[in-house]
Design a protein around this motif. Structure first.
Motif, short mmCIF file in Angstrom:
data_model
loop_
_atom_site.label_atom_id
_atom_site.label_comp_id
_atom_site.label_asym_id
_atom_site.label_seq_id
_atom_site.Cartn_x
_atom_site.Cartn_y
_atom_site.Cartn_z
N HIS A 104 0.19 5.94 -7.18
CA HIS A 104 -2.29 6.54 -7.08
C HIS A 104 -2.03 6.93 -8.08
CE1 HIS A 104 -1.30 9.73 -4.14
NE2 HIS A 104 -2.83 10.00 -4.87
N GLY A 113 1.52 1.37 -3.81
CA GLY A 113 0.26 1.89 -3.99
C GLY A 113 0.40 3.69 -4.10
N TRP A 114 1.16 4.40 -2.74
CA TRP A 114 0.55 5.19 -2.76
C TRP A 114 1.65 6.31 -4.08
CZ3 TRP A 114 -2.60 8.99 -0.51
CH2 TRP A 114 -2.62 10.15 0.28
N SER A 147 0.86 -1.40 0.22
CA SER A 147 -0.20 0.22 0.46
C SER A 147 0.97 1.13 -0.24
CB SER A 147 -0.96 -0.15 0.98
OG SER A 147 -2.10 -1.03 0.90
N VAL A 163 -1.92 6.08 -11.14
CA VAL A 163 -2.34 4.57 -11.56
C VAL A 163 -3.56 5.03 -11.71
CG1 VAL A 163 -4.02 2.34 -10.17
CG2 VAL A 163 -1.35 2.68 -9.96
N ALA A 176 -4.73 3.13 -3.18
CA ALA A 176 -3.26 2.84 -2.98
C ALA A 176 -3.41 1.35 -1.74
CB ALA A 176 -2.70 3.29 -1.46
N VAL A 180 -3.86 -1.16 -5.51
CA VAL A 180 -2.29 -1.30 -5.51
C VAL A 180 -1.59 -2.22 -4.87
CG1 VAL A 180 0.09 -0.75 -6.45
CG2 VAL A 180 -2.45 0.59 -6.55
N GLY A 181 -1.91 -1.85 -3.48
CA GLY A 181 -1.14 -3.30 -2.42
C GLY A 181 -1.59 -4.09 -2.24
#
Length: 295
Positions: free
Chosen positions: A50, A46-47, A43, A53, A98, A101-102
């Motif tokens: 993001h 992912g952040w 995560s 994304v 996020a 994605v994580g």
């Protein structure tokens, strides 16, 4: 409490020992901790990405030229379709992206932890089958998710085309993301259907000859299923989902046929029903011993 070795197993087999309940709980806690740490690390990554994304997800809606929304037009989304409502919506939306994605980035870690916790309670043959199924399920789900992402722009454009000329269109960010995730999950899980047929064949529930006799009904049910689960319900998206599943069904039918032929060549497969099969050898019994008598 010292682990007790199970009879019939080799002493040097680390999985051939009985684990007490307290040991199971400690192992579960350890694996859940590793899963949580992997999700946290994924995560965090992912952040960091993001925004890229979000741009990749929002592109299909923002590239629709013949439909305009009531939201403010920006350089990234000039048609103004995508909006976020509320002061906390941008933050919660970013966190949700996020987290998604994580989960994807950490999938190798948490899937292995689940398998490592379950595997010691299985027979060695079941463990080999399980590894094969897990190895096939991941690329099949990925292929379905990739197909959903490919079809997603056309799906959004088709839905937006029904907007009356005198109206504007607004796509809330949360609803937009949830819609995309539903498509990914539906397409990904649908691609697991042929794998389920192979599993049923390997455990003896259904034979390849019976599947060949049912192929017309199965193909018909695949198209009905695609028509029901596709969000738009249009024939094009239904075909995009149904045709690959039919092709995977044919591949699964071929695997089941090969398995049944190999099974028919075994000596015990030709025995009559009223004659008992020969007793298994010590090596065969040792090969099928469960690796953990508690689980």
């Amino acid at each position: 409490m010292k682990a007790r070795e199970t009879p019939g197993r080799q002493a040097d087999d680390p999985l051939g020992a009985v684990m007490p309940l307290r040991g199971h709980l400690r192992e579960l806690r350890s694996r859940l901790t590793k899963v949580a740490l992997s999700l946290l690390a994924g995560s965090a990554l992912g952040w960091a990405v993001h925004e890229q994304v979000v741009d990749a997800l929002a592109g299909p809606a923002c590239r629709i030229t013949h439909v305009h929304g009531v939201g403010a037009a920006t350089a990234a989304c000039p048609n103004g379709l995508l909006v976020l409502q509320g002061a906390l919506s941008p933050l919660s939306f970013s966190f949700k992206v996020a987290l998604v994605v994580g989960v994807l980035l950490a999938s190798p870690v948490w899937s292995y932890q689940v398998w490592a916790f379950v595997a010691p309670g299985l027979y060695r043959r079941e463990r080999r089958y399980g590894l094969g199924f897990a190895g096939a399920a991941v690329p099949l789900f990925t292929a379905g998710a990739a197909l959903a992402y490919t079809v997603f722009p056309k799906t959004i454009e088709l839905l937006a085309s029904f907007t009356p000329a005198s109206f504007g269109l607004v796509l809330p960010g949360d609803e937009f993301l949830d819609f995309f995730l539903r498509m990914v999950v539906v397409f990904g899980l649908s691609f697991q259907f042929p794998l389920l047929l192979v599993v049923l064949n390997l455990v003896g529930v259904v034979s390849a000859s019976r599947l060949r006799g049912w192929w017309r009904i199965i193909v018909f049910l695949i198209f009905v299923f695609a028509a029901v689960v596709v969000p738009t319900g249009d024939p094009l998206t239904m075909l995009v989902l149904a045709v690959p599943i039919c092709l995977l069904f044919l591949a699964a039918l071929g695997i089941c046929s090969l398995h049944d032929r190999r099974k028919a060549r075994r000596p015990d497969a030709l025995l009559p029903d009223d004659q008992p099969s020969p007793a298994p050898t010590a090596e065969a019994v040792g090969a099928d011993e469960p690796t953990d008598a508690v689980r």
